[in-house]
Motif scaffolding. Structure first.
Motif, mmCIF file in Angstrom:
data_model
loop_
_atom_site.group_PDB
_atom_site.id
_atom_site.type_symbol
_atom_site.label_atom_id
_atom_site.label_comp_id
_atom_site.label_asym_id
_atom_site.label_seq_id
_atom_site.Cartn_x
_atom_site.Cartn_y
_atom_site.Cartn_z
ATOM 1 N N GLY A 1 0.818 -1.201 0.000
ATOM 2 C CA GLY A 1 0.000 0.000 0.000
ATOM 3 C C GLY A 1 0.858 1.259 0.000
ATOM 4 N N ASP A 2 0.528 2.163 0.903
ATOM 5 C CA ASP A 2 1.224 3.443 0.983
ATOM 6 C C ASP A 2 2.456 3.389 1.872
ATOM 7 N N TYR A 3 2.700 2.238 2.500
ATOM 8 C CA TYR A 3 3.790 2.134 3.461
ATOM 9 C C TYR A 3 4.847 1.156 2.983
ATOM 10 N N GLY A 4 6.072 1.396 3.444
ATOM 11 C CA GLY A 4 7.146 0.493 3.048
ATOM 12 C C GLY A 4 8.214 0.451 4.114
ATOM 13 N N CYS A 5 9.054 -0.570 4.028
ATOM 14 C CA CYS A 5 10.146 -0.733 4.970
ATOM 15 C C CYS A 5 11.330 -1.284 4.178
ATOM 16 N N THR A 6 12.469 -0.635 4.296
ATOM 17 C CA THR A 6 13.680 -1.069 3.587
ATOM 18 C C THR A 6 14.768 -1.330 4.602
ATOM 19 N N PHE A 7 15.453 -2.456 4.453
ATOM 20 C CA PHE A 7 16.553 -2.790 5.360
ATOM 21 C C PHE A 7 17.828 -2.913 4.533
ATOM 22 N N THR A 8 18.803 -2.080 4.823
ATOM 23 C CA THR A 8 20.091 -2.156 4.129
ATOM 24 C C THR A 8 21.169 -2.397 5.174
ATOM 25 N N TYR A 9 22.155 -3.184 4.800
ATOM 26 C CA TYR A 9 23.199 -3.521 5.763
ATOM 27 C C TYR A 9 24.479 -3.903 5.047
ATOM 28 N N SER A 10 25.528 -3.972 5.822
ATOM 29 C CA SER A 10 26.810 -4.444 5.338
ATOM 30 C C SER A 10 27.314 -5.397 6.413
ATOM 31 N N ALA A 11 27.699 -6.608 6.022
ATOM 32 C CA ALA A 11 28.119 -7.601 7.008
ATOM 33 C C ALA A 11 29.149 -8.552 6.423
ATOM 34 N N GLN A 12 29.870 -9.210 7.316
ATOM 35 C CA GLN A 12 30.860 -10.214 6.914
ATOM 36 C C GLN A 12 30.568 -11.507 7.645
ATOM 37 N N PHE A 50 24.027 -0.986 9.536
ATOM 38 C CA PHE A 50 22.654 -1.349 9.187
ATOM 39 C C PHE A 50 21.780 -0.108 9.223
ATOM 40 N N LYS A 51 20.710 -0.172 8.436
ATOM 41 C CA LYS A 51 19.730 0.911 8.443
ATOM 42 C C LYS A 51 18.386 0.358 7.992
ATOM 43 N N ALA A 52 17.368 0.643 8.776
ATOM 44 C CA ALA A 52 16.001 0.303 8.392
ATOM 45 C C ALA A 52 15.270 1.618 8.208
ATOM 46 N N GLU A 53 14.552 1.707 7.103
ATOM 47 C CA GLU A 53 13.873 2.955 6.790
ATOM 48 C C GLU A 53 12.404 2.691 6.484
ATOM 49 N N VAL A 54 11.512 3.479 7.091
ATOM 50 C CA VAL A 54 10.083 3.337 6.798
ATOM 51 C C VAL A 54 9.643 4.462 5.874
ATOM 52 N N LYS A 55 8.691 4.123 5.024
ATOM 53 C CA LYS A 55 8.156 5.080 4.059
ATOM 54 C C LYS A 55 6.664 5.232 4.331
ATOM 55 N N GLY A 56 6.191 6.468 4.361
ATOM 56 C CA GLY A 56 4.757 6.720 4.543
ATOM 57 C C GLY A 56 4.283 6.747 5.982
ATOM 58 N N ALA A 57 5.223 6.685 6.944
ATOM 59 C CA ALA A 57 4.848 6.702 8.358
ATOM 60 C C ALA A 57 6.018 7.257 9.178
ATOM 61 N N LYS A 58 5.726 7.661 10.427
ATOM 62 C CA LYS A 58 6.769 8.176 11.315
ATOM 63 C C LYS A 58 6.993 7.219 12.472
ATOM 64 N N PHE A 83 22.789 2.496 18.614
ATOM 65 C CA PHE A 83 21.980 2.789 17.422
ATOM 66 C C PHE A 83 21.203 4.071 17.628
ATOM 67 N N GLU A 84 20.735 4.653 16.522
ATOM 68 C CA GLU A 84 19.955 5.880 16.628
ATOM 69 C C GLU A 84 18.652 5.769 15.866
ATOM 70 N N ILE A 85 17.676 6.511 16.355
ATOM 71 C CA ILE A 85 16.338 6.495 15.774
ATOM 72 C C ILE A 85 15.973 7.914 15.356
ATOM 73 N N THR A 86 15.523 8.056 14.116
ATOM 74 C CA THR A 86 14.999 9.348 13.656
ATOM 75 C C THR A 86 13.518 9.141 13.360
ATOM 76 N N GLU A 87 12.870 10.114 12.732
ATOM 77 C CA GLU A 87 11.442 9.979 12.409
ATOM 78 C C GLU A 87 11.177 8.825 11.454
ATOM 79 N N THR A 88 12.157 8.521 10.582
ATOM 80 C CA THR A 88 11.910 7.494 9.568
ATOM 81 C C THR A 88 12.975 6.398 9.492
ATOM 82 N N THR A 89 14.053 6.487 10.283
ATOM 83 C CA THR A 89 15.103 5.463 10.200
ATOM 84 C C THR A 89 15.593 4.974 11.564
ATOM 85 N N VAL A 90 16.107 3.757 11.556
ATOM 86 C CA VAL A 90 16.826 3.192 12.701
ATOM 87 C C VAL A 90 18.147 2.726 12.112
ATOM 88 N N SER A 91 19.260 3.187 12.664
ATOM 89 C CA SER A 91 20.545 2.802 12.088
ATOM 90 C C SER A 91 21.625 2.667 13.149
#
Length: 115
Positions: A1-12, A50-58, A83-91
């Motif tokens: 729908g109008d919402y999304g969640c993206t997870f990007t990371y770098s790992a070994q 790592f970073k998780a980002e939400v789209k369409g929500a806070k 880790f830190e939290i903003t209105e749309t990301t956790v990283s």
């Protein structure tokens, strides 16, 4: 729908680790949730970022864990400074994050249409 969640990371490291991602919206469409975790509990990946980002929500609430609950073990949260939290990301927080991540949970509030 109008919402999304993206997870990007770098790992070994890690071999054939199974991870899951769930997204959901509450019945009244007021909350959107996004969870990323390793069902087997602890991940042996060495996460450099790592970073998780939400789209369409806070983001209302978010928590990151170094170990996910499995059997009698419970979730072990990351220390707040890792880790830190903003209105749309956790990283990860550069220089503070200890390279361990096994679970990430986000609950975000969806914008309300005013009547």
């Amino acid at each position: 729908g109008d919402y999304g969640c993206t997870f990007t990371y770098s790992a070994q490291g890690g071999t054939n680790e199974q991870w899951q991602m769930n997204v959901g919206v509450s019945e009244d469409n007021g909350l959107f949730s996004c969870s990323i975790w390793r069902p087997q509990g602890k991940s042996y990946l060495f996460f450099t970022q790592f970073k998780a980002e939400v789209k369409g929500a806070k983001i209302e609430y978010a928590m990151a864990y170094s170990q996910a609950a499995v059997g009698a073990q419970s979730d072990i949260p990351l220390k707040q400074e890792e880790f830190e939290i903003t209105e749309t990301t956790v990283s990860h927080r550069e220089g503070k994050f200890r390279f361990e991540l096994s679970k990430l949970m986000i609950v975000a509030k969806t914008p309300r249409d005013e009547l």
